[in-house]
Design a protein around this motif. Structure first.
Motif, short mmCIF file in Angstrom:
data_model
loop_
_atom_site.label_atom_id
_atom_site.label_comp_id
_atom_site.label_asym_id
_atom_site.label_seq_id
_atom_site.Cartn_x
_atom_site.Cartn_y
_atom_site.Cartn_z
N VAL A 50 25.19 -17.86 -10.52
CA VAL A 50 23.99 -18.86 -10.92
C VAL A 50 22.78 -17.67 -10.67
N CYS A 51 22.31 -18.41 -11.57
CA CYS A 51 20.92 -17.18 -11.92
C CYS A 51 19.73 -18.02 -12.60
N GLY A 52 18.53 -17.23 -11.78
CA GLY A 52 17.18 -17.96 -12.05
C GLY A 52 17.08 -17.23 -13.17
N PRO A 53 15.64 -17.95 -14.02
CA PRO A 53 15.36 -17.62 -15.64
C PRO A 53 14.52 -16.48 -15.10
N ASP A 54 14.43 -15.71 -16.45
CA ASP A 54 13.61 -14.74 -15.90
C ASP A 54 11.69 -15.18 -15.52
N GLY A 55 11.05 -14.57 -15.26
CA GLY A 55 10.46 -15.48 -14.99
C GLY A 55 9.41 -17.04 -14.43
N THR B 140 7.01 -25.10 -12.17
CA THR B 140 7.85 -24.01 -12.36
C THR B 140 9.14 -23.81 -13.25
N LEU B 141 9.20 -22.98 -13.98
CA LEU B 141 10.36 -22.21 -14.71
C LEU B 141 11.49 -22.41 -13.34
N GLY B 142 11.35 -22.21 -12.90
CA GLY B 142 12.84 -22.22 -11.96
C GLY B 142 12.90 -23.63 -11.34
N ALA B 143 12.04 -24.30 -11.16
CA ALA B 143 12.10 -25.54 -10.53
C ALA B 143 12.96 -26.04 -11.40
N ALA B 144 12.34 -26.23 -13.22
CA ALA B 144 12.81 -26.98 -13.82
C ALA B 144 14.31 -26.82 -15.05
N MET B 145 14.85 -25.26 -14.15
CA MET B 145 15.92 -25.22 -14.14
C MET B 145 16.96 -25.56 -12.28
N ASP B 146 16.88 -25.33 -11.87
CA ASP B 146 16.86 -26.07 -10.33
C ASP B 146 17.62 -27.16 -10.40
N GLY C 274 16.77 -19.28 -6.81
CA GLY C 274 15.92 -18.40 -6.01
C GLY C 274 15.91 -17.15 -6.13
N MET C 275 17.04 -16.39 -7.25
CA MET C 275 16.96 -14.66 -7.56
C MET C 275 16.37 -15.12 -9.19
N GLU C 276 15.97 -13.92 -9.78
CA GLU C 276 16.02 -13.41 -11.33
C GLU C 276 16.66 -11.82 -11.60
N TYR C 277 17.20 -11.72 -12.25
CA TYR C 277 17.76 -10.21 -12.66
C TYR C 277 17.08 -8.86 -12.27
N ALA C 278 16.09 -9.20 -12.38
CA ALA C 278 14.89 -8.39 -11.91
C ALA C 278 14.94 -8.47 -10.15
N ASP C 279 14.56 -9.63 -9.76
CA ASP C 279 16.13 -9.30 -8.36
C ASP C 279 16.69 -8.84 -7.70
N TRP C 280 17.37 -9.46 -8.45
CA TRP C 280 18.91 -8.92 -8.37
C TRP C 280 19.21 -6.94 -8.09
N ASP D 7 12.64 -21.32 -26.24
CA ASP D 7 14.79 -21.88 -25.88
C ASP D 7 14.91 -21.63 -24.66
N TRP D 8 15.61 -22.18 -24.02
CA TRP D 8 16.52 -22.08 -22.63
C TRP D 8 16.88 -20.98 -22.42
N PRO D 9 16.93 -20.54 -21.27
CA PRO D 9 16.30 -19.13 -20.78
C PRO D 9 18.13 -19.52 -20.28
N VAL D 10 18.19 -17.68 -19.36
CA VAL D 10 19.43 -17.60 -18.59
C VAL D 10 19.82 -18.33 -17.67
N THR D 11 20.83 -18.64 -17.44
CA THR D 11 22.15 -19.34 -16.25
C THR D 11 22.53 -18.80 -14.91
N HIS D 12 23.03 -17.14 -15.35
CA HIS D 12 24.08 -16.92 -15.14
C HIS D 12 23.88 -15.24 -15.17
N VAL D 13 24.53 -14.96 -14.38
CA VAL D 13 24.73 -13.43 -13.76
C VAL D 13 26.02 -12.58 -13.32
N ARG D 14 26.47 -11.82 -14.37
CA ARG D 14 27.15 -10.68 -13.58
C ARG D 14 26.64 -9.59 -13.57
N LEU D 15 26.92 -9.18 -12.06
CA LEU D 15 26.72 -7.75 -11.57
C LEU D 15 27.99 -6.92 -11.07
#
Length: 521
Positions: free
Chosen positions: A353-358, A429-435, A456-462, A505-513
């Protein structure tokens, strides 16, 4: 004079006091035993046979049971030789709490050894009052071991805790048989690691409230999708699935002809899931002979040697490291450990899972209040209820009321405020909403899921973390949105907008690294 001494206990560590006490109790005036003559341990010595009922024999690497049964048995046998005691060692598997545990133990002894222990020929050696009382109700005489002596000597578990605290006095109190076995198999290091583990609980899981049966089923159902998403990036050789669950992804890797010469290694910390992996291997589920499973907490130190792993896979794991550890500090240690054990040119594939951008920007969240009940205030006592009652209560709440309950049970900061004039709308916050939105439907494991932070982490953090450690990020990396969740779980009961009321719009929910260690490192 008893024929048998039944000595129930976990027996992770044997003490010098126990040696003297058992020899005296077994001898009952037999001078040959008192002198420590090894022949006294023979069938004809006249001393009582000690029946060691080793409880929790099927548990290991947990804070309550750090040492595996076969090592405990080895120390007991060594102890018996050195003390001249004749011993029989019987494993007693863990059971659900029952006031008939004494009867279960006696029946297990009979089934394993043929010994029908009775009050007429057996004394029970036990220092735990609650356990001793069970045998007293059956008519057995009790020898209190440490409880028989004033002042009471240090009990074995307290000696083990001294070991975990690096208190050197543990060696003076511990019988040489245990010291010898601990030294040969490095069990002192194991005990320190397991007992002091900041993440894993007493029973070897991340949380005591998780239903591992449904957890394993969910992972099994998603295994094919996960394997399909990473297969093309897997490098043959030594392939490791960290947090492998019940081994479902490795089962699919095992079927790949191109990986038949590879080593397939699963690492799992939760006892229940690790035991299922071992069971599968024993049942012949895997055709590759080089399939191995390790029970390890990857935060406790290096699991593999430097530059020894070609491919590491992690699925739905990194958010747990973030949540149950020290957030970024723990995640950084984990990523560094993966980098260190990866061969140059090797790859780490992470799906989670991944936090939304911003994620820190303020948004408005409108939630349906008509799809369930709306109590005047959230409950604060869910942790004291049976899991079924928790699931039923949370499942009956409206989506709006469920957010208020989430704020009570959530382990992380969760700030929000109602919007004036709109009871169904809040700002956060957007992160709290998606959590909240990505967890609101996990009612069966509510108290477990509210211990974890998804965003807790968005893509830029990763990207920043991976490049800082030394990984190169493959172009196949990126974020995605689970549109099934949006269509079926989010959109029917919730809507996002800016503080000015503009729809979002609904933000991203997952990340693949897909992260590679550079070849020239």
């Amino acid at each position: 004079m008893p024929r048998y001494l039944l000595f129930p206990g976990r027996h992770h560590l044997l003490t010098r006091f126990q040696a003297g006490y058992l020899r005296q109790l077994a001898a009952q005036g037999d001078d040959s035993l008192a002198d420590g003559d090894a022949a006294a341990g023979s069938e004809d010595a006249g001393g009582a046979t000690v029946v060691w009922a080793v409880t929790s024999a099927n548990h290991e690497n947990t804070r309550r049971n750090p040492v595996p049964y076969h090592r405990r048995e080895a120390a007991i046998e060594r102890f018996s030789v050195l003390t001249g005691l004749r011993s029989v060692v019987v494993p007693i598997f863990d059971t659900a709490p029952t006031d008939r545990f004494a009867e279960v133990t006696l029946k297990t002894v009979a089934a394993s050894t043929g010994l029908e222990l009775t009050p007429a020929d057996t004394v029970v050696a036990c220092s735990t009052p609650e356990v001793a009382a069970m045998y007293e109700r059956l008519g057995f005489r009790i020898a209190g071991v440490e409880a028989d002596v004033e002042p009471a000597p240090v009990r074995p578990w307290d000696v083990l805790l001294r070991l975990a605290d690096d208190d050197p006095s543990w060696r003076d109190l511990t019988h040489p048989a245990t010291v010898d076995v601990y030294r040969r198999y490095r069990l002192d290091d194991l005990v320190r690691s397991v007992v002091n583990d900041p993440v894993v609980g007493d029973e070897g899981g991340l949380t005591a409230t998780r239903d591992y049966r449904t957890y394993a089923e969910a992972f099994s159902d998603a295994a094919q999708r996960k394997w399909d998403a990473v297969r093309e990036h897997v490098r043959p050789g030594r392939i490791v699935d960290v947090g492998c669950g019940a081994g479902a992804v490795l089962e699919l890797a095992d079927r790949e002809p191109a990986l038949r010469e590879s080593d397939l290694i699963g690492v799992e910390v939760a006892r229940q899931l690790f035991e299922e992996c071992v069971h599968k291997k024993a049942q012949g589920v895997f055709t590759n002979p080089n399939v191995f499973f390790y029970r390890r907490n990857v935060l406790g130190g290096a699991v593999f040697a430097p530059r020894s792993v070609d491919t590491t896979m992690t699925f739905a794991l990194t958010h747990e490291i973030w949540s149950y550890g020290e957030r970024m500090a723990s995640l950084r240690r984990f990523v560094q450990a993966l980098y260190d054990h990866t061969v140059p040119g090797g790859v780490w594939i992470n799906s989670d899972v991944c936090g939304p951008d911003g994620r820190d920007r303020t948004v408005r969240l409108r939630l349906t209040a008509t799809d369930g009940v709306n109590p005047s205030r959230p409950r604060t006592d869910l942790a004291s209820l049976p899991p079924g009652e928790v699931a039923a209560y949370v499942g009956g709440l409206s989506t709006r009321a469920r957010l208020d309950q989430f704020a009570v049970d959530y382990r992380f900061p969760f700030a929000y405020r109602p919007v004036d004039g709109a009871d169904d709308t809040i700002e956060l916050t957007l992160g709290a909403a998606m959590d909240f939105l990505t967890r609101k439907d996990y009612t069966d494991n509510w108290l477990s899921e509210t211990q974890e932070q998804f965003c807790g982490m968005e893509y830029a953090d990763w990207k920043s973390l991976l490049t800082d450690v030394g990984f190169e990020i493959d172009g196949a990396s990126g974020t995605s949105r689970n549109d099934w969740i949006v269509t079926n779980r989010l959109a029917p009961v919730a809507a996002l907008s800016t503080p000015a009321g503009e729809p979002l719009d609904w933000p991203v929910t997952h990340v693949r690294l897909v992260a590679r260690r550079p070849v020239n490192t």
